[in-house]
Enzyme design. Structure first.
Site, PDB file in Angstrom:
ATOM      1  N   GLN A  23     -10.314  -2.602   2.346  1.00  0.00           N
ATOM      2  CA  GLN A  23      -9.810  -3.259   3.551  1.00  0.00           C
ATOM      3  C   GLN A  23      -9.758  -2.329   4.759  1.00  0.00           C
ATOM      4  OE1 GLN A  23      -5.949  -4.215   1.572  1.00  0.00           O
ATOM      5  NE2 GLN A  23      -5.058  -3.834   3.575  1.00  0.00           N
TER       6      GLN A  23
ATOM      7  N   HIS B 171       8.976   1.220   3.298  1.00  0.00           N
ATOM      8  CA  HIS B 171      10.066   1.246   4.277  1.00  0.00           C
ATOM      9  C   HIS B 171      10.902  -0.015   4.101  1.00  0.00           C
ATOM     10  CE1 HIS B 171       7.615  -1.649   6.428  1.00  0.00           C
ATOM     11  NE2 HIS B 171       6.617  -0.772   6.511  1.00  0.00           N
TER      12      HIS B 171
ATOM     13  N   MET C 235       0.839  -1.208   0.000  1.00  0.00           N
ATOM     14  CA  MET C 235       0.000   0.000   0.000  1.00  0.00           C
ATOM     15  C   MET C 235       0.873   1.257   0.000  1.00  0.00           C
ATOM     16  SD  MET C 235      -3.429  -0.895   2.092  1.00  0.00           S
ATOM     17  CE  MET C 235      -2.791  -0.572   3.711  1.00  0.00           C
TER      18      MET C 235
ATOM     19  N   GLY D 142       4.794 -10.258   4.120  1.00  0.00           N
ATOM     20  CA  GLY D 142       5.513 -10.113   5.381  1.00  0.00           C
ATOM     21  C   GLY D 142       4.844 -10.883   6.503  1.00  0.00           C
ATOM     22  N   GLU D 143       5.676 -11.547   7.308  1.00  0.00           N
ATOM     23  CA  GLU D 143       5.143 -12.258   8.480  1.00  0.00           C
ATOM     24  C   GLU D 143       4.629 -11.285   9.534  1.00  0.00           C
ATOM     25  OE1 GLU D 143       8.113 -14.949   9.930  1.00  0.00           O
ATOM     26  OE2 GLU D 143       7.768 -16.380   8.296  1.00  0.00           O
TER      27      GLU D 143
ATOM     28  N   GLN E  31      -2.764 -12.368   7.929  1.00  0.00           N
ATOM     29  CA  GLN E  31      -2.954 -12.078   6.497  1.00  0.00           C
ATOM     30  C   GLN E  31      -2.277 -13.154   5.632  1.00  0.00           C
ATOM     31  OE1 GLN E  31      -2.809  -8.024   4.613  1.00  0.00           O
ATOM     32  NE2 GLN E  31      -0.712  -8.617   4.216  1.00  0.00           N
TER      33      GLN E  31
ATOM     34  N   HIS F 234       9.160  -3.426   3.400  1.00  0.00           N
ATOM     35  CA  HIS F 234       8.744  -3.654   2.010  1.00  0.00           C
ATOM     36  C   HIS F 234       9.953  -3.972   1.124  1.00  0.00           C
ATOM     37  CE1 HIS F 234       5.566  -0.661   3.416  1.00  0.00           C
ATOM     38  NE2 HIS F 234       4.823  -1.684   3.035  1.00  0.00           N
TER      39      HIS F 234
HETATM   40  P1  AMP Z   1       1.406  -2.889   3.502  1.00  0.00           P
HETATM   41  O1  AMP Z   1       1.978  -1.859   2.595  1.00  0.00           O
HETATM   42  O2  AMP Z   1       1.386  -2.490   4.947  1.00  0.00           O
HETATM   43  O3  AMP Z   1       0.110  -3.462   3.012  1.00  0.00           O
HETATM   44  O4  AMP Z   1       2.440  -4.101   3.461  1.00  0.00           O
HETATM   45  C1  AMP Z   1       2.793  -4.698   2.249  1.00  0.00           C
HETATM   46  C2  AMP Z   1       3.567  -5.956   2.531  1.00  0.00           C
HETATM   47  O5  AMP Z   1       4.741  -5.640   3.289  1.00  0.00           O
HETATM   48  C3  AMP Z   1       2.769  -6.964   3.396  1.00  0.00           C
HETATM   49  O6  AMP Z   1       3.041  -8.275   2.931  1.00  0.00           O
HETATM   50  C4  AMP Z   1       3.328  -6.722   4.767  1.00  0.00           C
HETATM   51  O7  AMP Z   1       3.214  -7.841   5.623  1.00  0.00           O
HETATM   52  C5  AMP Z   1       4.783  -6.437   4.435  1.00  0.00           C
HETATM   53  N1  AMP Z   1       5.430  -5.744   5.552  1.00  0.00           N
HETATM   54  C6  AMP Z   1       5.026  -4.599   6.154  1.00  0.00           C
HETATM   55  N2  AMP Z   1       5.844  -4.308   7.184  1.00  0.00           N
HETATM   56  C7  AMP Z   1       6.779  -5.297   7.236  1.00  0.00           C
HETATM   57  C8  AMP Z   1       7.891  -5.569   8.088  1.00  0.00           C
HETATM   58  N3  AMP Z   1       8.197  -4.778   9.097  1.00  0.00           N
HETATM   59  N4  AMP Z   1       8.614  -6.678   7.841  1.00  0.00           N
HETATM   60  C9  AMP Z   1       8.296  -7.507   6.816  1.00  0.00           C
HETATM   61  N5  AMP Z   1       7.266  -7.302   5.979  1.00  0.00           N
HETATM   62  C10 AMP Z   1       6.518  -6.209   6.193  1.00  0.00           C
END
Ligand code: AMP
Length: 277
Positions: free
Chosen positions: A57, A30, A26, A143-144, A149, A33
């Site tokens: 969502q 950082h 999204m 990401g775990e 999710q 990602h």
């Molecule tokens: P988001 O942009 O928050 O929807 O996250 C996109 C992807 O990045 C998802 O698969 C998240 O689980 C992963 N993600 C976000 N933060 C972290 C993190 N600190 N470590 C690993 N993966 C992450």
């Protein structure tokens, strides 16, 4: 790096690149990602990244309108990370007026994030299914940090026989243990100092459970530690790592999961309950 904003652009890019690995995001990118992007690259195919703040969502009282956005910064980071394709769809490309399909995953969505955020996982499953249909990746990296999710996406892919491998990537943390998150940008200075208490409490609890301490007492201690740090826990639970069903006693594979509010920010974290911490 190819930037695609329409389905036509995307089709041309896909034909040029051949098979790809995929990282859905999204934006407000950082190190978490970018670690997914690197893992996807190391898996040996060109990497496609989507940036789409998915409205379905977010709940009606959630932070959709103030969700951080930084397209120029994100594109620079992706270029630097060696990304081959960025997919930047518009909301009406993902959700045209005649769209009538929602993907609803049961069971694994029933508790935790699913209970606290009704409809959240319908939004996630639906947008991920659409993105898989658009990008058609060989493998997709998640990401775990968002443990539930990952289990929801795995369930959907298995149930719908989607031809994509789901690859989980360990959580990337700040030096003090706080899981990296786009929402950390909302933390005040004082909140940022308090935030690592979540990881610290979970780490202690994993050690306690592995040392044989009673699960209920251990979870109670985590809640007390979070409250002492100024947080309001949404849930703290020991669960089966894949079904997300709560465990009364420790039995592998288990995951310790938690969500807590700190000011206006909801922090999420989880750890494997295993000696390989
Ligand atoms: P988001 O942009 O928050 O929807 O996250 C996109 C992807 O990045 C998802 O698969 C998240 O689980 C992963 N993600 C976000 N933060 C972290 C993190 N600190 N470590 C690993 N993966 C992450």
């Amino acid at each position: 790096m190819i930037i695609a904003r329409t389905l036509e652009d995307l089709k041309i890019a896909r034909e040029a690149l051949g098979e790809v690995n995929f990282v859905p995001t999204m934006g407000a990118l950082h190190e978490g990602h970018l670690t997914l992007v690197r893992a996807a690259r190391e898996a040996g195919r060109p990497v496609a990244v989507s940036i789409f703040v998915n409205p379905t969502q977010f709940g009606p009282k959630e932070d959709l309108s103030r969700y951080p956005r930084d397209e120029a910064g994100d594109l620079a980071k992706l270029e630097q990370a060696g990304c081959a394709l960025v997919w930047l769809p518009r909301v009406d490309t993902m959700y045209p007026p005649h769209a009538s399909t929602t993907v609803h995953v049961t069971n694994v969505t029933a508790r935790w994030e699913g209970a606290t955020r009704p409809g959240h996982f319908d939004g996630v499953a639906t947008v991920v299914a659409k993105l898989f249909g658009q990008i058609r990746p060989k493998a997709a990296f998640f990401g775990e940090k968002d443990w539930q999710q990952v289990q929801v996406v795995r369930r959907m892919v298995a149930d719908l026989h989607l031809p994509v491998d789901i690859v989980p990537v360990p959580t990337v943390r700040e030096a003090d243990g706080l899981a990296r998150s786009s929402r950390n940008a909302y933390l005040s200075e004082a909140e940022r100092k308090a935030a690592p208490a979540l990881y610290a409490a979970l780490t202690e609890a994993v050690k306690a459970i592995l040392a044989g301490k009673e699960v209920a007492a251990t979870l109670h201690k985590v809640r007390q530690d979070l409250a002492a740090a100024g947080m309001t826990p949404d849930y703290v639970a020991l669960v089966h790592a894949h079904s997300l069903e709560p465990l009364a006693g420790f039995k592998a594979p288990a995951r310790l999961i938690a969500a807590a509010k700190l000011g206006t920010v909801r922090l999420l974290d989880n750890l494997a309950v295993s000696s390989q911490l």
